[in-house]
Enzyme design. Structure first.
Site, PDB file in Angstrom:
ATOM      1  N   GLY A   1      -2.724  -5.479  -4.130  1.00 48.34           N
ATOM      2  CA  GLY A   1      -3.133  -5.164  -5.495  1.00 48.34           C
ATOM      3  C   GLY A   1      -3.401  -6.402  -6.337  1.00 48.34           C
TER       4      GLY A   1
ATOM      5  CG  ASP B   1      -1.416  -9.159   3.318  1.00 48.49           C
ATOM      6  OD1 ASP B   1      -0.791  -8.464   4.142  1.00 48.49           O
ATOM      7  OD2 ASP B   1      -1.498  -8.871   2.112  1.00 48.49           O
TER       8      ASP B   1
ATOM      9  CB  SER C   1      -1.974   4.791   0.233  1.00 49.31           C
ATOM     10  OG  SER C   1      -1.439   3.810   1.103  1.00 49.31           O
TER      11      SER C   1
ATOM     12  CG  LEU D   1      -9.026   2.080   0.192  1.00 48.39           C
ATOM     13  CD1 LEU D   1     -10.020   3.008   0.871  1.00 48.39           C
ATOM     14  CD2 LEU D   1      -9.447   0.629   0.386  1.00 48.39           C
TER      15      LEU D   1
ATOM     16  NE  ARG E   1      -1.333  -1.039  -5.083  1.00 56.60           N
ATOM     17  CZ  ARG E   1      -1.193  -0.231  -4.056  1.00 56.60           C
ATOM     18  NH1 ARG E   1      -1.883   0.888  -3.982  1.00 56.60           N
ATOM     19  NH2 ARG E   1      -0.355  -0.533  -3.069  1.00 56.60           N
TER      20      ARG E   1
ATOM     21  CE  LYS F   1      -3.263  -4.317   2.643  1.00 56.55           C
ATOM     22  NZ  LYS F   1      -2.075  -4.230   1.770  1.00 56.55           N
TER      23      LYS F   1
ATOM     24  CG  ASP G   1       4.791  -5.730  -1.609  1.00 59.65           C
ATOM     25  OD1 ASP G   1       5.217  -6.676  -0.922  1.00 59.65           O
ATOM     26  OD2 ASP G   1       4.356  -4.671  -1.113  1.00 59.65           O
ATOM     27  CG  ASN G   2       8.592  -8.885  -0.077  1.00 62.77           C
ATOM     28  OD1 ASN G   2       9.241  -9.893   0.169  1.00 62.77           O
ATOM     29  ND2 ASN G   2       7.335  -8.741   0.337  1.00 62.77           N
TER      30      ASN G   2
ATOM     31  CB  CYS H   1       4.067  -0.106  -5.856  1.00 62.92           C
ATOM     32  SG  CYS H   1       4.164  -1.323  -7.178  1.00 62.92           S
TER      33      CYS H   1
ATOM     34  CB  CYS I   1      14.209  11.974  -0.160  1.00 60.13           C
ATOM     35  SG  CYS I   1      14.692  10.568   0.826  1.00 60.13           S
TER      36      CYS I   1
HETATM   37  N1  LIG Z   1       5.751 -12.455   3.260  1.00 61.60           N
HETATM   38  C1  LIG Z   1       4.497 -12.043   3.024  1.00 61.60           C
HETATM   39  N2  LIG Z   1       3.454 -12.785   3.452  1.00 61.60           N
HETATM   40  C2  LIG Z   1       2.185 -12.389   3.227  1.00 61.60           C
HETATM   41  N3  LIG Z   1       1.860 -11.257   2.600  1.00 61.60           N
HETATM   42  C3  LIG Z   1       2.860 -10.473   2.158  1.00 61.60           C
HETATM   43  C4  LIG Z   1       4.224 -10.830   2.336  1.00 61.60           C
HETATM   44  N4  LIG Z   1       4.988  -9.858   1.777  1.00 61.60           N
HETATM   45  C5  LIG Z   1       4.138  -8.948   1.278  1.00 61.60           C
HETATM   46  N5  LIG Z   1       2.871  -9.301   1.512  1.00 61.60           N
HETATM   47  C6  LIG Z   1       1.636  -8.571   1.162  1.00 61.60           C
HETATM   48  O1  LIG Z   1       1.527  -8.464  -0.236  1.00 61.60           O
HETATM   49  C7  LIG Z   1       0.682  -7.349  -0.512  1.00 61.60           C
HETATM   50  C8  LIG Z   1       1.259  -6.601  -1.684  1.00 61.60           C
HETATM   51  O2  LIG Z   1       0.346  -5.600  -2.006  1.00 61.60           O
HETATM   52  P1  LIG Z   1       0.718  -4.309  -2.814  1.00 61.60           P
HETATM   53  O3  LIG Z   1       1.806  -4.634  -3.770  1.00 61.60           O
HETATM   54  O4  LIG Z   1      -0.527  -3.792  -3.463  1.00 61.60           O
HETATM   55  O5  LIG Z   1       1.339  -3.293  -1.765  1.00 61.60           O
HETATM   56  P2  LIG Z   1       1.004  -2.765  -0.287  1.00 61.60           P
HETATM   57  O6  LIG Z   1       2.153  -3.202   0.552  1.00 61.60           O
HETATM   58  O7  LIG Z   1      -0.358  -3.147   0.181  1.00 61.60           O
HETATM   59  O8  LIG Z   1       0.953  -1.201  -0.503  1.00 61.60           O
HETATM   60  P3  LIG Z   1       2.101  -0.091  -0.522  1.00 61.60           P
HETATM   61  O9  LIG Z   1       3.308  -0.729  -1.131  1.00 61.60           O
HETATM   62  O10 LIG Z   1       1.520   0.985  -1.355  1.00 61.60           O
HETATM   63  O11 LIG Z   1       2.282   0.288   0.905  1.00 61.60           O
HETATM   64  C9  LIG Z   1       0.602  -6.493   0.753  1.00 61.60           C
HETATM   65  O12 LIG Z   1      -0.692  -6.572   1.288  1.00 61.60           O
HETATM   66  C10 LIG Z   1       1.642  -7.137   1.658  1.00 61.60           C
HETATM   67  O13 LIG Z   1       1.309  -7.055   3.039  1.00 61.60           O
END
Ligand SMILES: Nc1ncnc2c1ncn2[C@@H]1O[C@H](COP(=O)(O)OP(=O)(O)OP(=O)(O)O)[C@@H](O)[C@H]1O
Length: 385
Positions: free
Chosen positions: A45, A66, A73, A75, A77, A90, A134-135, A192, A343
């Protein structure tokens, strides 16, 4: 600078015309952009708008990292990807889009996760790092690596309708650890995938991250270093908070104790939470066993502890009692019948199972992996969301 800043093709002059006529950019600034390199961690995103705008602006070299594949799911954003790329790595999909936007931008695509083992080597090759992940484990990793390598980190994060942005580790400013010394306990902040996110929000936050990177390259304006921008898209409120460098910060403080990347999963408690999750509980029921109970018409009560809007997306037909209402509504459930709780992924229902057992219900089981596992293993017509 890795190219002759005075040599511009007619196409480049035309392409960057609106920058060239901007006094703060001009030919000199455009040359800085062309000579710059930016590493984008995550092309989801946030990384999507970041990569698209930096390429369009004429940043000479982008690195994208990545390990993920494009899913439907995403697309809503992740606008750098498209329907025909579902299933593709990706980074491959993003490289194709970037090259289409600006063939003058060189892309290095790394189809792997940034980890403690590879981060220093990968990041050392770039001027600026942008965190589009996202983590929490990766956020602390990106932060520490940027501080250790003395690279600015353009940070952004999003959840539902809210976003944050800042610049960390830039010219003596604070880092992510100065703001958040400790990660939240695992499982306390929904992601998310569980909590949802307004599709346009990463566009808003990602373009702020890209703007900060461009300003740093050009050396113009006042960066977000030392400030945390808080965005509420629902009320369209932008607030900011001052952040100071913490002299006791273990990575950027006066006497740092972190001098190399650490084990971030362990730091964030991810490994132990994952191990707990992976470990089969005696109260778990596998999807196949639940299917057998249903087909044999065994008497039991199926309880769904998700939210009503999730139930509306898909359901197995059980009684809906959202986890937050269970303490008040458990008396609706018979104490003498077997209960199976589920759940989306099996985490909320594990809590509900524990809660019901503590309340005296003797035969309570938790559907392992939730409705998501049911959809993969038993009934693919149930949509995954
Ligand atoms: N350690 C990492 N190295 C490289 N990319 C990462 C790492 N941790 C997370 N990512 C990437 O960061 C991106 C975060 O994207 P986004 O927050 O939109 O969520 P998503 O994981 O693609 O989707 P969803 O959470 O809905 O499954 C993801 O493509 C994820 O693979």
């Amino acid at each position: 600078m890795n190219q002759d800043s005075t040599a511009w093709s007619p196409e480049e002059r035309h392409r960057y015309a609106r920058h060239l006529s901007l006094p703060e950019v001009g030919l000199e600034g455009q040359a800085k952009l062309r000579a710059a390199s930016v590493l984008i961690i995550g092309v989801g995103g946030l990384g999507s708008p970041v990569a698209m705008y930096l390429a369009a602006a004429g940043v000479g070299r982008l690195g994208i990292v990545d390990p993920d594949r494009v899913e439907y799911s995403n697309l809503q954003r992740q606008v750098i990807h498209s329907s025909d790329r579902v299933g593709c790595p990706k980074v491959e999909s993003a490289t194709e889009s970037i090259t289409r936007i600006n063939p003058f931008t060189a892309v290095t695509a790394i189809d792997a996760a940034l980890t403690s083992d590879n981060a220093m080597e990968i990041a050392s090759d770039y001027d600026i790092v942008i965190d589009g992940t996202d983590n929490f484990a990766t956020r602390y990793l990106v932060n520490d690596v940027c501080v250790l390598l003395n690279k600015p980190n353009c940070y952004g994060s999003i959840f539902r309708f809210e976003g944050q942005a800042s610049v960390f580790g830039h010219s003596g400013g604070p880092c992510y650890r100065c703001l958040y010394p400790q990660p939240p306990a695992p499982g306390t902040v929904p992601n998310c995938a569980e909590g949802g996110v307004l599709g346009v929000l990463p566009g808003l936050v990602g373009t702020i991250q890209a703007t900060e990177a461009i300003k740093l390259i050009l050396g113009i304006g006042d960066s977000l270093s030392g400030r945390l921008l808080l965005i509420d898209a629902a009320d369209m409120q932008f607030r900011q908070m001052k952040i100071r460098r913490n002299p006791d910060c273990p990575v950027c403080g006066d006497s740092p104790t972190i001098t190399a990347p650490i084990d971030y999963d362990q730091f964030c408690g991810v490994s132990s939470a994952q191990a707990d999750n992976d470990q089969q509980s005696p109260w778990d029921i596998e999807p196949a066993e639940l299917q057998r109970l249903l087909s044999e018409q065994t008497e039991f009560i199926l309880i769904d502890v998700r939210e009503p809007h999730e139930y509306a997306i898909c359901n197995l037909g059980g009684t809906l009692i959202p986890l937050a209402e269970l303490a008040d509504r458990h008396r609706e459930l018979p104490a003498d019948k077997p209960l199976v709780v589920h759940c989306k992924l099996g985490l909320r229902s594990a809590k509900a199972t524990r809660q019901l057992r503590e309340l005296g219900y003797k035969d309570v089981r938790n559907l392992r992996g939730g409705i998501d596992a049911w959809s993969v293993q038993i009934d693919q017509t149930i949509p995954r969301y």
